[in-house]
Structures are given as C-alpha cells and as structure tokens.
Scaffold this active site. Structure first.
Site, short mmCIF file in Angstrom:
data_model
loop_
_atom_site.label_atom_id
_atom_site.label_comp_id
_atom_site.label_asym_id
_atom_site.label_seq_id
_atom_site.Cartn_x
_atom_site.Cartn_y
_atom_site.Cartn_z
N ASP A 13 1.23 6.62 -26.51
CA ASP A 13 1.19 6.86 -25.07
C ASP A 13 0.60 8.23 -24.73
O ASP A 13 0.93 8.82 -23.70
CB ASP A 13 2.59 6.75 -24.44
N HIS A 41 -2.90 0.66 -23.08
CA HIS A 41 -3.48 1.89 -22.57
C HIS A 41 -4.07 1.62 -21.19
O HIS A 41 -4.50 0.51 -20.88
CB HIS A 41 -4.53 2.47 -23.52
#
Length: 427
Positions: A13, A41
């Site tokens: 992340d 993403h």
C-alpha cells in the site's frame, strides 16, 4: 534497453500504482510479476480514479503494453470483471498479454483459503480469502492448473478431475464443507477460456525480444518487502516473493536484464492484517494519519494500521532488494503535524539495535527509538519542485535518505498523476 523493477519497501500500500503510472509514460511494457487479486493499487488521472487488482497500471497508458507474468496467480473471473470495468470506462484492454505459464486460482482454492482461516481462529494470518495461498501451494506441489491448460479442454478436465479427488476429500471430511462439482467448474472455466484466449502468450519471449530491440520494461510487484514469504514478517506474509530478486523469475527474463530497482516508500508506515508493527500508533495521531491518508485497503476495504516512518525496515528493504532509488509517497499527509518522528532503531530488552532483528520473536518485542524532526503546516499538494518545499519538509526527506541508505529520487505530494516532484530521472 534495461529493465526496471518497482517494489514496495514496507508492508504494501505504498503507492506503487501512482509510481507505475508516472513511469509508464517513459516505458514500453509494464509487467506484473507476482501476487494475485489479494492486493490493489489506485491510479488517479484528473477526476477519474481507477482501482486495479490484477491488471498492471500500464493499461492506463495507451502506448504501453501491460503484461501479467508467469509469477502471478490469476482468478479469471476477477480478471475479466476488471477488464470489463475498464472497457466500460473507455480503456482499450486488447493490449493485455497474459503468460501461458501463470497459475489459475480455482474454486477449491478459494474454499480452502476461507475455511482454513476460520479454522485457525485467533491464530489466523489475516488472508483476504481469495485463494492466493492455496494456489501457490499447489504450484509448488506440482498439482496446479495453468493458464495454458485453458487452451486444451481435455487436459484441463483431466487435471481438475485428479485434483478434486483430493481437495473434495479435504473439504468434506476434514472441514465438513460442500464438495466442488467438477462439471460446473469445467463449464465455468470453458467460458473464461474463450474470452482470455486472445490475450494468452509466451510473454517471456515477447519481453526478451522487446529488450533486445531497445524497449524499456518496467517490472511491477504487488504487496511489499515485509510481506515477502522469505524476507517478510513470517508467517504474517503473502505467499509469494514481492522482493526484487523474484522480479526476473516472475516475468520470465534473465536477471542481468535489470539495471535499476526503485523502492516505493510511504512518508509514514501502514500495515493491513495481523503481525508485528513496532511504530504502530493506537491513538488519535494514528487515527488522524488514517483519515487524512485515506488508509483503507483497495481490495478489502479494511482500515490500515498506521504509524510513524520506520527507518529500520527501510534500511532492510534497501538491503534485501538492492534498491538504487526511493520513490517517497504521501508526503502531503504529514502537513499539519507539529512534529514528525522517525524510528531510527529498536530497543530490545534494553539494548539498541539498528538493523532488522534476526528472529520474529525479537521483532515482536522491538520498541521504537525515535528522533524528532519539526513538522510543517503548509499545503504542499501544489508544489512541483523540491526547491519549493517548506524547509522542514526538505529536512525530513534528507533525513529519510540518510537513515534509509538510498537516495529519494521522486516525491508524491498527492494522489494525482501530476502531483509528483522528480528529483532524479528514474528512466
């Protein structure tokens, strides 16, 4: 031309989608080399936001070829849904190439993933339940089913029939769950095969020819260094190798093709799921970081755990990946804090250590040692050069470079494609 590797340098992340999209304008191929739809993403282009799980970010650049490499595990239903979603938004997905050697996530993988996690109870890992781990397990056990098997219905049927003999025994007799019906799965995956066939290719050969022709290839990992099955906080890890050493294997090219390894690193630290996290903030500051940074998983929607920047794990990521550059993201989230601590070492039973502890037992007991830097209150989201950053923000970046051991070559100051400061050219 050489290949570049883009790898998360924390627990995932970190903003790899933004970095890949930025670099995509200078590369010809973007290759996803490991993982599955257990990670996601986000790429923001103008007012549009795209959440991608399997398809490489290069899909959003019209002149870039997106490739799903042999190291990825693919849920074809999820992949097709993602392709359909992009098509509906005007994105041409015909360019997508899928390695014939990639492994398929099957219904029994998802079923086993969920039931095993429930069975573990408090000892559960925090898996997404999407079948990633069981698929990689079957790959290593040599009982997996690959994308190329979709092209031969007879082979697919035989392999699945053999596998389900064992998997159904486990589901029914160990976990008291419903058996997987062979004919239903065969019919479902036959439909997937028809739609995916035009995209299936010998991607390793295509990439080798592209590199020989002077094309630029970007190898994109999912998750992050500390989730690597070998080098991460085992067992609280993913089931593959996001680290740079696997990039060549998962893409099907030789390791000498790689010339640069770029680590994506957030200006603070986050983690999803269980496992040790020395700088975690269980207070209002942690909640504020989560709120300002929008720290909720793209794939699961789960709230991410938040904490200050940990230079110990950053140094570790530089070491195990051989990072040549750092791409710092979400610096704008820190605007407004009076102080921005950096963890520069750990206290282990009264002894200071500056490197990643050798054992997970030690890491579980590591207490952060901080150095405090002054914060800044200016809005930096419109800044486009390092020189125009507030002095405290520049000092923070320089400190991260010093403590991490690699140069910061780009800085993200917002989610948008244009909200990036390039300090050193990456391509």
């Amino acid at each position: 031309m050489p290949a570049l590797v883009l790898i998360g340098a924390q627990w995932g992340d970190e903003g790899k989608g933004k970095a890949t999209d930025l670099l995509g304008g200078a590369v010809d191929y973007v290759v996803r080399y490991q993982g599955g739809n257990n990670a996601g993403h986000t790429v923001v282009i103008g007012a549009e936001s795209y959440a991608l799980h399997l398809i490489p970010s290069g899909m959003l650049r019209a002149d870039c070829v997106p490739v799903i490499g042999n190291g990825v595990v693919i849920d074809p239903g999820v992949l097709l849904a993602e392709m359909d979603g992009l098509t509906a938004r005007g994105i041409d997905v015909s360019r997508l190439l899928i390695s014939a050697n990639a492994h398929l996530i099957m219904p029994h993988h998802r079923a086993l993933d969920r039931v095993i996690e429930r069975y573990l109870g408090k000892a559960r890992i925090g898996t997404t339940g999407r079948g990633i781990g069981p698929t990689y397990g079957d790959k290593v056990a040599r009982t997996g089913i690959r994308v190329q098997d979709l092209l031969d219905p007879g082979i697919f049927h035989k392999k699945l029939e053999l596998v389900l003999r064992e998997k159904n025994q486990v589901l029914a007799k160990v976990y008291n769950r419903r058996r997987i019906e062979l004919d239903e799965v065969v019919e479902e995956y036959a439909d997937y095969a028809k739609r995916l066939q035009p995209h299936i290719a010998d991607t390793g050969l295509i990439l080798d020819r592209a590199l020989r022709a002077g094309k630029v290839v970007l190898l994109e990992g999912s998750q992050g260094t500390l989730l690597d099955v070998d080098h991460g906080t085992y067992p609280f890890v993913t089931s593959s190798n996001p680290t740079a050493g696997y990039a060549a294997t998962g893409a099907g090219i030789g390791p000498t093709r790689i010339s640069r390894v770029i680590g994506i690193i957030k200006a603070y630290t986050t983690r999803v799921g269980a496992g040790p996290f020395p700088t975690e903030l269980d207070d209002k500051v942690g909640e504020e970081l989560r709120r300002i940074g929008g720290e909720f998983g793209v794939t699961t929607g789960r709230a991410r755990r938040t904490g200050w920047f940990d230079a110990v794990i950053a140094r570790y990521a530089v070491r195990v990946n051989g990072l040549t550059d750092l791409f710092l993201t979400k610096l704008d989230v820190l605007s407004g804090f009076d102080r921005v601590p950096i963890c520069v070492g750990y206290d282990l039973g009264g002894e200071r250590v500056d490197e990643m502890p050798m054992t997970q037992t030690e890491f579980h007991h590591a207490k952060p040692i901080y150095t405090d830097l002054p914060g800044w209150h200016e809005d930096i989201s419109d800044v486009r050069s390092f020189a125009d950053l507030p002095g405290a923000a520049k000092d923070y970046i320089r400190a991260l470079e010093e403590f991490s051991g690699a140069p910061v070559s780009a800085v993200g100051v917002g989610p948008g494609r244009d909200q990036t400061l390039v300090i050193n050219d990456l391509v």
